[in-house]
Write a protein that holds these residues in place. Structure first.
Motif, PDB file in Angstrom:
ATOM      1  N   LEU A 252     -31.562  10.562 -22.056  1.00 22.66           N
ATOM      2  CA  LEU A 252     -31.746  11.896 -21.522  1.00 22.66           C
ATOM      3  C   LEU A 252     -32.964  11.883 -20.617  1.00 22.66           C
ATOM      4  O   LEU A 252     -34.077  11.585 -21.055  1.00 22.66           O
ATOM      5  CB  LEU A 252     -31.948  12.912 -22.653  1.00 22.66           C
ATOM      6  CG  LEU A 252     -32.098  14.358 -22.209  1.00 22.66           C
ATOM      7  CD1 LEU A 252     -30.782  14.883 -21.632  1.00 22.66           C
ATOM      8  CD2 LEU A 252     -32.554  15.233 -23.367  1.00 22.66           C
TER       9      LEU A 252
ATOM     10  N   SER B 199     -24.801  13.529 -16.445  1.00 16.93           N
ATOM     11  CA  SER B 199     -25.479  12.559 -17.316  1.00 16.93           C
ATOM     12  C   SER B 199     -24.858  12.459 -18.706  1.00 16.93           C
ATOM     13  O   SER B 199     -25.031  11.453 -19.379  1.00 16.93           O
ATOM     14  CB  SER B 199     -26.972  12.884 -17.426  1.00 16.93           C
ATOM     15  OG  SER B 199     -27.160  14.168 -17.987  1.00 16.93           O
TER      16      SER B 199
ATOM     17  N   ALA C  47     -25.557  22.927 -18.111  1.00 14.34           N
ATOM     18  CA  ALA C  47     -24.301  22.283 -18.493  1.00 14.34           C
ATOM     19  C   ALA C  47     -23.195  23.332 -18.504  1.00 14.34           C
ATOM     20  O   ALA C  47     -23.438  24.520 -18.299  1.00 14.34           O
ATOM     21  CB  ALA C  47     -24.441  21.639 -19.868  1.00 14.34           C
TER      22      ALA C  47
ATOM     23  N   ALA D 112     -22.825  18.015 -18.796  1.00 13.76           N
ATOM     24  CA  ALA D 112     -24.050  18.255 -18.029  1.00 13.76           C
ATOM     25  C   ALA D 112     -23.693  18.410 -16.563  1.00 13.76           C
ATOM     26  O   ALA D 112     -22.848  17.680 -16.035  1.00 13.76           O
ATOM     27  CB  ALA D 112     -25.027  17.110 -18.221  1.00 13.76           C
ATOM     28  N   ASP D 113     -24.345  19.356 -15.899  1.00 10.97           N
ATOM     29  CA  ASP D 113     -24.062  19.593 -14.481  1.00 10.97           C
ATOM     30  C   ASP D 113     -24.357  18.375 -13.620  1.00 10.97           C
ATOM     31  O   ASP D 113     -23.695  18.151 -12.609  1.00 10.97           O
ATOM     32  CB  ASP D 113     -24.861  20.798 -13.966  1.00 10.97           C
ATOM     33  CG  ASP D 113     -24.308  22.117 -14.489  1.00 10.97           C
ATOM     34  OD1 ASP D 113     -23.295  22.111 -15.219  1.00 10.97           O
ATOM     35  OD2 ASP D 113     -24.902  23.163 -14.155  1.00 10.97           O
TER      36      ASP D 113
ATOM     37  N   VAL E   6     -31.394  21.847 -19.799  1.00 11.83           N
ATOM     38  CA  VAL E   6     -30.391  21.051 -19.097  1.00 11.83           C
ATOM     39  C   VAL E   6     -29.209  21.964 -18.787  1.00 11.83           C
ATOM     40  O   VAL E   6     -28.552  22.463 -19.702  1.00 11.83           O
ATOM     41  CB  VAL E   6     -29.933  19.846 -19.955  1.00 11.83           C
ATOM     42  CG1 VAL E   6     -28.819  19.093 -19.264  1.00 11.83           C
ATOM     43  CG2 VAL E   6     -31.108  18.936 -20.276  1.00 11.83           C
TER      44      VAL E   6
END
Length: 160
Positions: free
Chosen positions: A121, A93, A131, A89-90, A129
């Motif tokens: 999440l 997380s 990523a 995840a960018d 999301v």
């Protein structure tokens, strides 16, 4: 005599139909086939790396707001050698990896039995999301993973 035949109404209609048919066939032969277009015919996202790693129908299934999430979909290795797909995840997380033998498919939600669950999440259902999908060779690409909840009946058994 030829001038009388060529000027008859049925003859001109037939010539017009042949010319129109040829035009249609000629232009359709030059267009790209839509069956060659890479797309995801599902709720999840489909993204491939040049190395043969491909995520198919990829999504996160959760009620969001900090609750757990099931990673849905599959990861295919179209290569001949074992490779490891990593999704990060960018926002940091989550980060997980799946090792897949050459020519194999890792189904992450076979028979409604999740293989991978994230502990929390923050993203809400309906959002995506951002990523990164990468593999052991260093190839990578941006991926936007949709978040689904149990609203659709096929996802309800997977909501943690």
């Amino acid at each position: 005599m030829f001038s009388q035949i060529s000027q008859s109404r049925p003859f001109r209609a037939a010539v017009g139909a042949v010319l129109a048919g040829g035009l249609v066939l000629g232009t359709s032969a030059c267009s790209k086939s839509t069956t060659d277009i890479f797309y995801a015919p599902a709720d999840g996202v489909r993204v491939a790396l040049d190395t043969g790693i491909e995520v198919q129908n990829f999504m996160l299934i959760s009620n969001g707001g900090g609750e757990a999430a099931v990673v849905g979909g599959a990861i295919k290795n179209r290569g001949t050698e074992t490779n490891t797909a990593t999704i990060t995840a960018d926002d940091g997380s989550f980060d997980f990896s799946v090792e897949i033998a050459g020519g194999q498919l890792a189904n992450l939600t076979a028979d409604n039995e999740p293989a991978l669950t994230l502990p929390a999440l923050a993203a809400q259902p309906g959002s995506t999301v951002p990523a990164t999908l990468s593999d052991a060779t260093g190839a990578s690409t941006q991926i936007f993973i949709p978040v689904m909840d149990g609203t659709l009946e096929e996802f309800a058994p997977l909501v943690p």
